[in-house]
Design an enzyme around this catalytic site. Structure first.
Site, mmCIF file in Angstrom:
data_model
loop_
_atom_site.group_PDB
_atom_site.id
_atom_site.type_symbol
_atom_site.label_atom_id
_atom_site.label_comp_id
_atom_site.label_asym_id
_atom_site.label_seq_id
_atom_site.Cartn_x
_atom_site.Cartn_y
_atom_site.Cartn_z
ATOM 1 N N ASP A 119 -39.265 1.740 -25.252
ATOM 2 C CA ASP A 119 -38.602 1.763 -23.898
ATOM 3 C C ASP A 119 -37.043 2.067 -23.971
ATOM 4 O O ASP A 119 -36.636 2.476 -22.828
ATOM 5 C CB ASP A 119 -39.229 0.587 -23.283
ATOM 6 C CG ASP A 119 -40.642 0.302 -23.123
ATOM 7 O OD1 ASP A 119 -41.428 1.157 -23.025
ATOM 8 O OD2 ASP A 119 -41.120 -0.695 -23.339
ATOM 9 N N ALA A 161 -38.191 5.730 -12.549
ATOM 10 C CA ALA A 161 -37.103 5.317 -12.132
ATOM 11 C C ALA A 161 -35.750 5.721 -12.020
ATOM 12 O O ALA A 161 -34.858 5.633 -11.103
ATOM 13 C CB ALA A 161 -37.263 3.809 -12.531
ATOM 14 N N TYR A 167 -38.125 -4.556 -19.938
ATOM 15 C CA TYR A 167 -38.891 -5.273 -20.570
ATOM 16 C C TYR A 167 -38.950 -5.797 -21.879
ATOM 17 O O TYR A 167 -39.066 -5.005 -22.819
ATOM 18 C CB TYR A 167 -40.355 -4.343 -20.581
ATOM 19 C CG TYR A 167 -40.793 -3.603 -19.088
ATOM 20 C CD1 TYR A 167 -41.383 -4.148 -18.105
ATOM 21 C CD2 TYR A 167 -39.987 -2.404 -18.606
ATOM 22 C CE1 TYR A 167 -41.946 -3.731 -16.990
ATOM 23 C CE2 TYR A 167 -40.392 -1.993 -17.466
ATOM 24 C CZ TYR A 167 -41.233 -2.727 -16.622
ATOM 25 O OH TYR A 167 -41.396 -2.096 -15.320
ATOM 26 N N ARG A 206 -39.766 2.340 -10.327
ATOM 27 C CA ARG A 206 -40.914 3.451 -10.457
ATOM 28 C C ARG A 206 -41.955 2.971 -9.640
ATOM 29 O O ARG A 206 -42.565 3.725 -8.765
ATOM 30 C CB ARG A 206 -41.091 4.027 -11.826
ATOM 31 C CG ARG A 206 -42.063 5.270 -11.700
ATOM 32 C CD ARG A 206 -42.893 5.569 -13.022
ATOM 33 N NE ARG A 206 -43.913 4.665 -13.406
ATOM 34 C CZ ARG A 206 -44.862 5.073 -14.359
ATOM 35 N NH1 ARG A 206 -44.479 5.975 -15.006
ATOM 36 N NH2 ARG A 206 -45.908 4.218 -14.657
ATOM 37 N N GLU A 209 -36.378 -14.659 -5.837
ATOM 38 C CA GLU A 209 -37.322 -13.669 -5.345
ATOM 39 C C GLU A 209 -38.529 -14.092 -4.300
ATOM 40 O O GLU A 209 -38.854 -14.968 -4.658
ATOM 41 C CB GLU A 209 -37.738 -12.933 -6.686
ATOM 42 C CG GLU A 209 -38.571 -11.501 -6.172
ATOM 43 C CD GLU A 209 -38.861 -10.692 -7.349
ATOM 44 O OE1 GLU A 209 -37.865 -10.120 -7.950
ATOM 45 O OE2 GLU A 209 -40.065 -10.553 -7.854
ATOM 46 N N PHE A 248 -41.498 -12.122 -1.574
ATOM 47 C CA PHE A 248 -42.387 -11.083 -1.037
ATOM 48 C C PHE A 248 -42.740 -11.513 0.251
ATOM 49 O O PHE A 248 -42.894 -12.714 0.550
ATOM 50 C CB PHE A 248 -43.411 -10.949 -2.131
ATOM 51 C CG PHE A 248 -44.428 -12.173 -2.211
ATOM 52 C CD1 PHE A 248 -45.648 -12.135 -1.286
ATOM 53 C CD2 PHE A 248 -44.517 -13.027 -3.012
ATOM 54 C CE1 PHE A 248 -46.486 -13.279 -1.084
ATOM 55 C CE2 PHE A 248 -45.439 -14.059 -3.038
ATOM 56 C CZ PHE A 248 -46.385 -14.207 -2.106
ATOM 57 N N ASP A 260 -45.475 0.714 -10.805
ATOM 58 C CA ASP A 260 -46.544 0.830 -12.002
ATOM 59 C C ASP A 260 -47.768 1.715 -11.320
ATOM 60 O O ASP A 260 -48.084 1.531 -10.269
ATOM 61 C CB ASP A 260 -47.228 -0.453 -12.281
ATOM 62 C CG ASP A 260 -46.162 -1.559 -13.210
ATOM 63 O OD1 ASP A 260 -45.291 -0.558 -14.012
ATOM 64 O OD2 ASP A 260 -45.987 -2.400 -13.278
ATOM 65 N N PRO A 297 -45.650 -12.362 2.785
ATOM 66 C CA PRO A 297 -47.052 -12.735 2.742
ATOM 67 C C PRO A 297 -47.798 -11.819 3.603
ATOM 68 O O PRO A 297 -47.296 -11.213 4.482
ATOM 69 C CB PRO A 297 -46.817 -14.070 3.508
ATOM 70 C CG PRO A 297 -45.388 -14.526 3.323
ATOM 71 C CD PRO A 297 -44.959 -13.218 3.574
#
Length: 600
Positions: free
Chosen positions: A172, A132, A154, A111, A21, A23, A113, A25
C-alpha cells in the site's frame, strides 16, 4: 477557525492531543440525542472532531448538518469525511461548496471501500474519481489551500475482505505516497490493536526515501472497547489483527462480563497510547478515537491516561437527551435554546445504559449509537465470488428455503442478512421450530426464545453484572409472500398477547401498535440498579431496518446477470414479500410463540 494542522502547529513540540469521531445515527431521535452527547463531549476539549460520510453519500445531509453544528455552535475544529466511490462529481462539488460556505476547513479524503471487493464494484461512468488520490488532487485544484486535507492509511495493509492473508503495508505504501504527494496535510490510520505493527509502520514511513513522511502528522485511529462482541465484530470487519496478549486478557473475564470488559478495554487503550507516544519518541502525539458515538469509555481512557489527559470532566449534571423527532436543521438553528420534554425523554438511567449495551439494530433506537456505520452501507458481508460459491444460483423459492434451513442447521456459514459469526447458542433451543417455519416459507432472519429468570452468569443467555437475573420474550422476524402474510395477519388480530410490525419494499406498513409503543424484549434485574432493558423493538427502528433488509435482496440480486432466472426470482421476492416482526408477551410459556405460528 484554524485548520487541524494549524492547531497542531500551535502546540508545544511534544504536546499530545486527541480527537473524536462521530457518525449520524439512523433514527431521528438518535440524531437528537447525539447532539446532547456532542455538547457534553465538547467539554473534553478534543483538538478536532470527525464526522463520517455514509457509503455512496447515503448520509451526506445529516453528516454535513452535524459538521455544521460542531463547527458553528460547539466551536470545534471539524473534519468532514468525503468519499468518492460511485459518487457523481456534482455530489462532491455540492459537499465541498456547502462545507466551505459553513466555514468547515478540514476534509478527510477517502475513496470509500467497494461494497464487496473490486470484482463487484462499478466505478462512476465518468471514472473521474477512481481513487482517493483523485479526490485529493481535485480538492487542491478547485480550492487551493483552503481545505486542510487528510488521507487514510492502513498500518496492517489494506484488505477488501476477499483475501485478508494478502494484507501487506508495503504493497500500500506507493498509494499512500501518491496521496501525500498530491497534497495531503495529515494521515489518519484505520483502527488497529497491534501496537508493535503500528510502531513499525510509523518508522518505515518516517524513513521512506521520498522524505514525504518526515514531518507530516500521523494520527493513529483507536477503537475503545465497549463490549466483547462489538470488539470482536469490529476487528473482524476491519481485518485488524488482535494480539494474543489482548485476547487472553479479555477471554479471562468470566462470561465476558460487560463492565469488566469495559474496564480491561480502558487499560488496553491506555497502555497502547503510552507505548506509541514513548516508543515513537513523541513523533506521534495525536490519538484519534473512533467513539462509535459513545462517551463513557473514551472519557475513562482520557481520565486514566498520563499522555492524553482531559483538561475537564463531563459534569455530573450533564445535559439530558433531546426528545422528539424534529429535523436536525432546526436544531442547528438554535442548539443552545433546545428544550427537553421531561415526559418524552428517556431517563438518565436509560441514557447511561446506551453505553453499557451499545449499538446494533436491536439496541435502543433513541441511542446516539444506534445504527453503527461500518463504512460499507448495505452489504452482503462477503465478497461476490464467495457469495456465489455459498448461495449458488437459486431458481425457485424452494431453493431459497433450503439456504435458510442450511444456515439454521449450521451447514451454511452465512446468509445475506448475517455475518460470518454463526448463530448464537440460544438459537439451538428453537432450531427445530425455525426449520419447520422455513420449510413453510417463513424465511427467518432474527429470532430468540423466551426465558424467565435465568442467572446473569448463564453461559448461553447471561449478560450484565453478576448476581442478576435475565428475562426475555420470544420474538421472530421473517420474510413471507404477500398472500401468506394476509392469512397470518387475520390470525394475529385474534391474539392480544402478540405485537407485530410488517412492511414491504413499497413501505406499506402495518402494525397493531401505535408509533409511541415500545416493546422491551430483553431485560435484566441486578443488585443496586434499576431494571435494565438493553433490547427494545418499536416502530422507528423497525422501519429503519426494513429499508436495509429489502435493500439486501437487491444486493444479492446484483450478483447475477440481469434477466437470469436467479435475478428474476430475487426481483420478484423483493417486490412481493413482506418483512414481519412478531413479539409474544407470554415469556413464562416458552412454547407460546412457536405453537401459535405452527398451528396456522
Amino acid at each position: 477557525m484554524a485548520t487541524i494542522t494549524e492547531k497542531i502547529a500551535a502546540l508545544r513540540d511534544d504536546e499530545p492531543y486527541y480527537s473524536f469521531e462521530f457518525f449520524p445515527p439512523k433514527t431521528d431521535s438518535g440524531v437528537q440525542n447525539l447532539i446532547a452527547r456532542l455538547r457534553r463531549m465538547a467539554q473534553l476539549s478534543p483538538l478536532f472532531v470527525n464526522i463520517t460520510w455514509g457509503a455512496g453519500g447515503s448520509t451526506s445531509a445529516k453528516s454535513l448538518d452535524l459538521a455544521k453544528l460542531c463547527h458553528s455552535e460547539l466551536k470545534l475544529a471539524t473534519c468532514l469525511h468525503l468519499t468518492c466511490t460511485n459518487m457523481a462529481k456534482e455530489v462532491i462539488d455540492e459537499a465541498l461548496r456547502d462545507a466551505k460556505a459553513a466555514g468547515i476547513r478540514n476534509i478527510l479524503a477517502l475513496r470509500g471501500d467497494p461494497p464487496r471487493g473490486d470484482e463487484y464494484w462499478t466505478p462512476p461512468d465518468s471514472q473521474e474519481f477512481m481513487h482517493a488520490v483523485d479526490l485529493v488532487k481535485y480538492i487542491r485544484q478547485s480550492y487551493g489551500d483552503y481545505f486542510c486535507v487528510g488521507v487514510a492509511a492502513y498500518p496492517e495493509g489494506y484488505a477488501d475482505g476477499s483475501n485478508p492473508e494478502a494484507q501487506d503495508f508495503l504493497l500500500d505504501l506507493p498509494y499512500l505516497a501518491e496521496k501525500t504527494a498530491a497534497g495531503a496535510d495529515f494521515i489518519m490510520t484505520q483502527l488497529f490493536f497491534d501496537t508493535d505493527r503500528f510502531i513499525e509502520f510509523e518508522k518505515k514511513l518516517r524513513d521512506h526515501k521520498s522524505g514525504l513522511f518526515k514531518s507530516i502528522p500521523i494520527i493513529p485511529g483507536l477503537l475503545p472497547i465497549n463490549t466483547y462482541q462489538s470488539f470482536i465484530r469490529t476487528a473482524k470487519l476491519s481485518h485488524a489483527h488482535i494480539p494474543e496478549a489482548i485476547l487472553e486478557k479479555l477471554n479471562a473475564i468470566p462470561n465476558a462480563d460487560d463492565e469488566q470488559v469495559k474496564q480491561m478495554g480502558v487499560e488496553i487503550l491506555v497502555e497502547m497510547i503510552s507505548r506509541i507516544y514513548s516508543e515513537t519518541e513523541h513523533r506521534v502525539r495525536g490519538f484519534h478515537f473512533y467513539t462509535l458515538n459513545l462517551e463513557r469509555t473514551t472519557a475513562m481512557i482520557l481520565d486514566r491516561s498520563n499522555v492524553v489527559h482531559a483538561p475537564t470532566r463531563i459534569p455530573a449534571e450533564a445535559a439530558k437527551p433531546v426528545a422528539g423527532t424534529q429535523s436536525i436543521d432546526s436544531v442547528i438553528a438554535d442548539v443552545k435554546g433546545l428544550e427537553v420534554s421531561e415526559k418524552a425523554a428517556p431517563s438518565m438511567t436509560t441514557e447511561a445504559s446506551w453505553d453499557d449495551f451499545p449499538n446494533g439494530r436491536w439496541g435502543d433506537p433513541r441511542s446516539p449509537a444506534y445504527g453503527e456505520i461500518d463504512g460499507y452501507g448495505i452489504t452482503l458481508h462477503v465478497p461476490a465470488l464467495k457469495a456465489l460459491e455459498l448461495w449458488g444460483e437459486p431458481k425457485s423459492t424452494d431453493d431459497i428455503s433450503k439456504l435458510f434451513i442450511s444456515y439454521i442447521t449450521g451447514t451454511l456459514p452465512v446468509l445475506p442478512w448475517s455475518e460470518e459469526e454463526g448463530l448464537s447458542a440460544e438459537t439451538k433451543l428453537i432450531e427445530s421450530e425455525l426449520v419447520r417455519l422455513n420449510k413453510l416459507g417463513y424465511w427467518t432472519v432474527a429470532s430468540q426464545p423466551s426465558i424467565n429468570g435465568l442467572r446473569s452468569d448463564d453461559p448461553v443467555f447471561g449478560w450484565g453484572p453478576h448476581n442478576g437475573y435475565i428475562f426475555q420474550k420470544a420474538l421472530i422476524e421473517f420474510f413471507l409472500p404477500q398472500s401468506t402474510w394476509l392469512q397470518l395477519k387475520r390470525r394475529l388480530q385474534t391474539s392480544d398477547s402478540i405485537s407485530y410490525y410488517a412492511c414491504n419494499a413499497k413501505n406499506d406498513f402495518l402494525s397493531n401498535m401505535t408509533a409511541s409503543d415500545v416493546n422491551a424484549v430483553t431485560w435484566g434485574v441486578f443488585p443496586n440498579r434499576e431494571v435494565v432493558q438493553p433490547t427494545i423493538i418499536e416502530e422507528q427502528s423497525f422501519k429503519a431496518w426494513s429499508e436495509e433488509a429489502f435493500g439486501i435482496w437487491r444486493e444479492w440480486q446484483r450478483l447475477y446477470p440481469k434477466s437470469s432466472d436467479s435475478w428474476k426470482l430475487l426481483d420478484t421476492i423483493h417486490d412481493s414479500y413482506f418483512l414481519v416482526s412478531i413479539v409474544h408477551h407470554d415469556y413464562v410459556n416458552e412454547k407460546a410463540l412457536w405453537d401459535f405460528l405452527l398451528q396456522i
